[in-house]
Design a protein around this motif. Structure first.
Motif, PDB file in Angstrom:
ATOM      1  N   LYS A 162      10.464   0.255  -3.244  1.00 50.88           N
ATOM      2  CA  LYS A 162       9.896   0.108  -4.584  1.00 50.88           C
ATOM      3  C   LYS A 162      11.040   0.015  -5.611  1.00 50.88           C
ATOM      4  CE  LYS A 162       6.110   1.920  -7.321  1.00 50.88           C
ATOM      5  NZ  LYS A 162       5.081   2.920  -7.429  1.00 50.88           N
ATOM      6  N   ARG A 163      12.053   0.847  -5.385  1.00 52.45           N
ATOM      7  CA  ARG A 163      13.201   0.855  -6.301  1.00 52.45           C
ATOM      8  C   ARG A 163      13.930  -0.491  -6.238  1.00 52.45           C
ATOM      9  NH1 ARG A 163      18.399   3.487  -5.249  1.00 52.45           N
ATOM     10  NH2 ARG A 163      17.530   4.163  -3.269  1.00 52.45           N
ATOM     11  N   MET A 164      14.102  -0.979  -5.020  1.00 51.75           N
ATOM     12  CA  MET A 164      14.802  -2.257  -4.861  1.00 51.75           C
ATOM     13  C   MET A 164      13.971  -3.392  -5.471  1.00 51.75           C
ATOM     14  SD  MET A 164      16.133  -4.240  -1.495  1.00 51.75           S
ATOM     15  CE  MET A 164      17.159  -3.066  -0.752  1.00 51.75           C
ATOM     16  N   LYS A 178       0.852  -1.206   0.000  1.00 56.25           N
ATOM     17  CA  LYS A 178       0.000   0.000   0.000  1.00 56.25           C
ATOM     18  C   LYS A 178       0.887   1.256   0.000  1.00 56.25           C
ATOM     19  CE  LYS A 178      -4.056   1.694   2.557  1.00 56.25           C
ATOM     20  NZ  LYS A 178      -3.669   2.950   3.174  1.00 56.25           N
ATOM     21  N   LEU A 179       1.869   1.278   0.891  1.00 53.16           N
ATOM     22  CA  LEU A 179       2.729   2.458   0.984  1.00 53.16           C
ATOM     23  C   LEU A 179       3.627   2.597  -0.247  1.00 53.16           C
ATOM     24  CD1 LEU A 179       3.688   2.274   4.792  1.00 53.16           C
ATOM     25  CD2 LEU A 179       2.060   3.830   3.707  1.00 53.16           C
ATOM     26  N   MET A 180       4.049   1.477  -0.792  1.00 49.98           N
ATOM     27  CA  MET A 180       4.870   1.528  -2.011  1.00 49.98           C
ATOM     28  C   MET A 180       4.037   2.099  -3.157  1.00 49.98           C
ATOM     29  SD  MET A 180       6.784  -2.131  -1.498  1.00 49.98           S
ATOM     30  CE  MET A 180       7.543  -2.409  -3.071  1.00 49.98           C
ATOM     31  N   ASN A 181       2.775   1.659  -3.249  1.00 48.48           N
ATOM     32  CA  ASN A 181       1.909   2.160  -4.318  1.00 48.48           C
ATOM     33  C   ASN A 181       1.587   3.641  -4.151  1.00 48.48           C
ATOM     34  OD1 ASN A 181       1.890  -0.322  -5.515  1.00 48.48           O
ATOM     35  ND2 ASN A 181      -0.002  -0.992  -4.507  1.00 48.48           N
ATOM     36  N   GLU A 182       1.548   4.072  -2.900  1.00 46.04           N
ATOM     37  CA  GLU A 182       1.276   5.499  -2.651  1.00 46.04           C
ATOM     38  C   GLU A 182       2.542   6.341  -2.789  1.00 46.04           C
ATOM     39  OE1 GLU A 182      -0.392   5.569   1.280  1.00 46.04           O
ATOM     40  OE2 GLU A 182      -2.276   4.648   0.646  1.00 46.04           O
ATOM     41  N   GLY A 183       3.661   5.697  -3.088  1.00 44.45           N
ATOM     42  CA  GLY A 183       4.925   6.424  -3.248  1.00 44.45           C
ATOM     43  C   GLY A 183       5.578   6.788  -1.926  1.00 44.45           C
TER      44      GLY A 183
END
Lengths: 278, 680
Positions: free
Chosen positions: B73-75, B62-67
């Protein structure tokens, strides 16, 4: 009281002579200064021993010890002679100790003064800028003194916390934060009077006076740098909890050992050169 | 005029020079060879594992999708991100032991936080380590001396690691590949390194100076005169005379006494309400605190008296003080007394001096396994903000240790563990979409506390980003968690349920440790997820016949447990597992017969864990501990994020060790059941 006066006088003398010489410590690494001072004092103590002891008596006693040791190995089958020689050895060891009393008495005062001067440099380190420390004022019997005492603000330090006044124990504590490197004074106001205590801030070697002492001889011996409070002063002592110095050679818990080892090694190395009998 | 003749002939000189050169060459070669045998054989290969206890994949995604977790996310984009199958049951000691052995509980023998001794009819003990009392002593006055040498050969008390099997670092160690672990759970006391290429600071499971898993001390003017002993803490009353009072810190027991009593340290407390400051004087050291302030770590020297004329022994502990209020009700919290890492009284690391070397460089830090003081929050000594502040202190300390770990890392394996995401989640997690009604908080409060968890995830993401920036192109980096999280709004008392259905007797039973009628009891619960049959021949007072009766009872219990419904019709238990079906290996002696996998929102009740019964079977969880992971393993998977692409589609905790070994070119050992995530 007389002892305190004498010590106070000796401290003034040591501050003005030894203390001035020791100022050079600030410019060399700690391990080097402990090493050089240890070596010099070892040789000086050896010389002092040479000229204040009965050298011929010591030589004679040592020869007798050697003779008895030789006798022990030669007559090891004869119990009576062996025992007699062991008794002799004990006596001679006692005699050797007795012959050392005078030089030890001569050396004890300058050595103590020197060590208390060295302790100013190595026993604690100054506060780093931004570091905090607790200042404790111990007052005389009058609790009102503690209630009235104020620590003045300064650009050198910041009053971080306190005071916590404990009149029952005639004690007040503040926490200060070091700001400006250098040698400064904490200034306390007691009514119209001003009372001061030295404060050391910096990251190098500099003399650190842990306590401005009362006029008690033990305190004077341990804290020689600042003038003691008189017996009738409303404030009896001011102490700062400086941090310990961590080093294998000139740290809080090790400098005395390092100094002792170096001075002993130097004395043993110089013994044959100076022809001293110990 | 002829030259004066030297006393040393040319031949002697040459022989001497040759000998000296030979000796020098031999010494040099030996030193070089010695160095070669000491250095790591990883040949520069780097693997970094960041263990983030309790990090949840749903929230991460959820937090990755929200940036909000850009680094992870990069990893994940460079390598991969996946759920990580957890252990069954998904409890931290079990899960981390799975990670350590690369195999399940049947390999390491840890099935729950709490095990029971069947021969003592369910006497509970901590599963990961056990303290064995000493045997034999010479008694001198009030003291006893245990001399562990000939001719006495006494056995001093010792703590033993109960985790069995082969930890994966042993395979690295034997290949001379260095590995260093900071705060590794399920490894106290530390397992030894045979070849000297493994270092480890113990984590979860490490006790404090009192031998407990964290006992705070709390002093206030409103505590009852006799004091209060509560789970995880001691409360005492402080009484001022004028501005001063004296409190007593309770330390470790002096085991050299015939009747051991705790060694105590007095602390003088002075308060000045005018300046709003308190002065604490502890063994000559002065500490000034204002309300809301924490002290630095303070060393405590506990003097353990020995029989005369032997000198007293000393044990060094550390604690921090937190002044909550100076008046009108003076309140002072003292952390559990941790073992001093600079001078540890017990072995906290492998090699033994590793932790003191770290401490010499870094200063003092928490050494107990549980560092965030959740018990102080649960018992109401801390409020939410105070707990969060203390947990933040822990995290800051861990970050300093992490920086030290990275600065001192060359190659081989580096493992670092963060506990914050687990213990803060236990207190602050509440997924409102799943269950809008929190048992004790308003929805707004629950959401604001849940925000703390999200902020913590973002902070951890920054740490991950930092390590990825520093080592991303030079190392394989794993970020992994042992399990995820779920709301814990309702609690289920398995023993009360067994009582209500007549499996556990008598009906008046309040605790299976106190007043259970074993002659009429066929099953009982112990620990968080375990259910045991009272089996004849295994349990001391067993009555269930092995074989047909056992099988029939097992089937009946599974069916009935799966059928349990809450007042609103919700299924309480998602699945029940037979240990005989899910565990394999040689260490299954203490395995429960059944493992209860709770549905999200449910967990075993507080009372049932140590065998207590409650009138109701299902009840609200009113504790501050409002989220948990001791549910069904499928409900709470962990996370795996790796900067190197992996092929496994459903990786599990047991796969991490084989993957790390694979990275170093070591084939998966036969002791492991997991498989490398890099191999199809």
């Amino acid at each position: 009281m007389m002892l305190s006066n004498i010590l106070s006088l000796l401290n003034t003398l040591a501050n003005n002579t030894v203390g001035l010489l020791l100022e050079a410590i600030a410019y060399v690494p700690g391990w080097l200064s402990v090493g050089v001072i240890g070596a010099i004092t070892g040789v000086l103590m050896l010389l002092a021993f040479k000229y204040t002891s009965h050298q011929s008596a010591i030589r004679h006693t040592r020869n007798q010890i050697k003779a008895n040791l030789l006798g022990l190995s030669l007559f090891k089958d004869d119990l009576a002679i062996g025992l007699g020689m062991q008794v002799n050895l004990l006596k001679l060891a006692g005699m050797l100790l007795a012959l050392s009393v005078v030089p030890m008495l001569v050396m004890i005062v300058p050595t103590c003064l020197l060590l208390s001067q060295l302790a100013l440099w190595y026993q604690a380190r100054p506060l780093y800028a931004g570091e905090t420390a607790i200042v404790t004022v111990q007052g005389a019997a009058n609790p009102a003194v503690i209630e009235q005492l104020q620590l003045s603000d300064s650009s050198a330090y910041r009053l971080a916390k306190g005071p916590v006044r404990v009149p029952e124990q005639q004690m007040a504590c503040w926490e200060i934060e070091a700001v400006e490197p250098g040698r400064h004074e904490l200034k306390f106001a007691l009514g119209e009077d001003q009372i001061a205590k030295e404060l050391a801030i910096g990251d190098g070697l500099m003399p650190v006076s842990l306590t401005r002492p009362a006029s008690d001889w033990t305190d004077l011996l341990l804290h020689p740098r600042e003038a003691p409070f008189s017996a009738d002063s409303p404030v009896q002592s001011i102490a700062i909890d400086y941090p310990e110095r961590s080093s294998w050679t000139y740290g809080t818990h090790t400098w005395l050992i390092a100094w002792f080892l170096v001075s002993m090694l130097a004395a043993f190395a110089a013994k044959p050169l100076l022809n001293v009998n110990i | 005029m002829s030259e004066p003749k030297s006393n040393i002939s040319r031949r002697t000189l040459l022989t001497g020079a040759a000998l000296a050169a030979g000796a020098g060459a031999t010494a040099g070669a030996s030193y070089w060879l010695g160095s070669v045998s000491r250095v790591s054989h990883s040949f520069g290969k780097k693997v970094i594992v960041i263990g983030v206890d309790g990090m949840d994949p749903r929230l991460c995604r959820k937090l990755m999708n929200e940036g909000k977790m850009p680094n992870m996310k990069r990893m994940a984009a460079a390598g991969g991100f996946s759920n990580l199958g957890t252990s069954c049951p998904p409890q931290s000691p079990v899960a981390w032991a799975n990670f350590i052995n690369g195999a399940g509980p049947g390999s390491h023998g840890i099935f729950d936080f709490i095990h029971r001794h069947p021969h003592e009819q369910c006497a509970p003990f901590f599963s990961a380590a056990e303290t064995i009392p000493g045997q034999g002593a010479i008694e001198i006055g009030d003291h006893q001396l245990q001399l562990d040498f000939w001719p006495f050969n006494h056995q001093p008390p010792q703590t033993v690691l109960r985790r069995q099997g082969v930890p994966f670092w042993d395979f690295l160690d034997s290949q001379r590949i260095s590995s260093v672990f900071y705060d590794l759970p399920s490894n106290y006391p530390p397992s030894p390194s045979e070849y000297g290429h493994h270092k480890c600071v113990c984590g979860m499971g490490t006790p404090d100076m009192l031998g407990s898993y964290g006992t705070y001390q709390y002093f206030s003017e409103d505590t009852p005169a006799g004091g209060v002993e509560e789970g995880g803490g001691k409360r005492s009353r402080i009484e001022f005379e004028g501005r001063s009072a004296r409190i007593t810190l309770v330390g470790p027991e002096n085991s050299m006494l015939k009747l051991p009593v705790p060694v105590t340290i007095d602390v003088d407390v002075h308060r000045d309400t005018e300046s709003g400051t308190a002065l604490l004087v502890v063994q000559g050291k002065k500490i000034l605190l204002k309300p809301g302030e924490w002290s630095r770590w303070t060393k405590l020297d506990f003097s353990l008296s020995a029989p005369t004329p032997l000198p007293s022994q000393h044990a060094s502990g550390i604690c921090r003080f937190y002044l909550q209020e100076i008046g009108p009700n003076f309140r002072l919290y003292v952390t559990p007394i941790n073992v001093d890492p600079s001078k540890p009284a017990v072995q906290l690391s492998e090699p033994e001096d590793f932790i003191s070397n770290v401490s010499n460089d870094l200063g003092l830090f928490y050494t107990t396994g549980f560092q965030e003081d959740h018990k102080a929050r649960s018992n109401g000594v801390f409020d939410d903000d105070e707990f969060r502040r203390q947990a933040t202190n822990v995290l800051e300390e861990r970050l300093a240790l992490f920086e030290y770990a990275v600065e001192n890392y060359d190659d081989g394996l580096l493992f670092f563990y963060f506990s914050s995401s687990d213990l803060q989640s236990h207190m602050f997690w509440w997924e409102g979409e799943e269950d809008p009604k929190h048992p004790t908080r308003t929805s707004k409060e629950a959401a604001s506390r849940y925000q703390y968890v999200k902020e913590l995830y973002q902070r951890l993401d920054q740490i991950i980003g930092d390590i990825n920036d520093r080592y991303g192109d030079k190392a394989t980096i794993y970020v992994m968690s042992d399990h995820g999280f779920a709301n814990f709004g309702r609690q289920f008392n398995v023993n009360s349920w067994l009582r209500d259905l007549g499996y556990l007797n008598s009906r008046e039973c309040t605790s299976i440790l106190v007043d259970c009628d074993w002659s009429r009891t066929r099953a009982y619960g112990m620990g968080i997820n375990g259910l045991y049959l009272n089996l004849k021949g295994r349990e001391r007072d067993g009555i269930v016949e092995p074989g047909e009766e056992q099988e029939k009872l097992t089937r009946q219990l599974i069916a009935r447990l799966k059928a349990v419904r809450d007042y609103n019709g919700k299924q309480v238990i998602r699945n029940v597992y037979r240990s005989s079906e899910i565990y394999s290996g040689e260490a299954t002696t203490l395995a429960p017969d059944l493992i209860i996998g709770y549905a999200r929102g449910y967990r075993a009740s507080w009372e049932t864990c140590l065998g207590e019964l409650t009138p109701d079977v299902l009840l609200d969880n009113t504790s501050a501990w409002s989220a948990d992971h001791c549910a069904d393993a499928l409900e709470v998977p962990g996370i795996l994020c790796c900067n190197k692409p992996f092929v496994a589609t459903d990786p599990s905790l047991v796969d991490i060790a084989p993957s790390i070994l694979h990275d170093f070119g070591i084939a998966t050992p036969s002791t492991m059941t997991g498989r490398s995530i890099f191999q199809s």
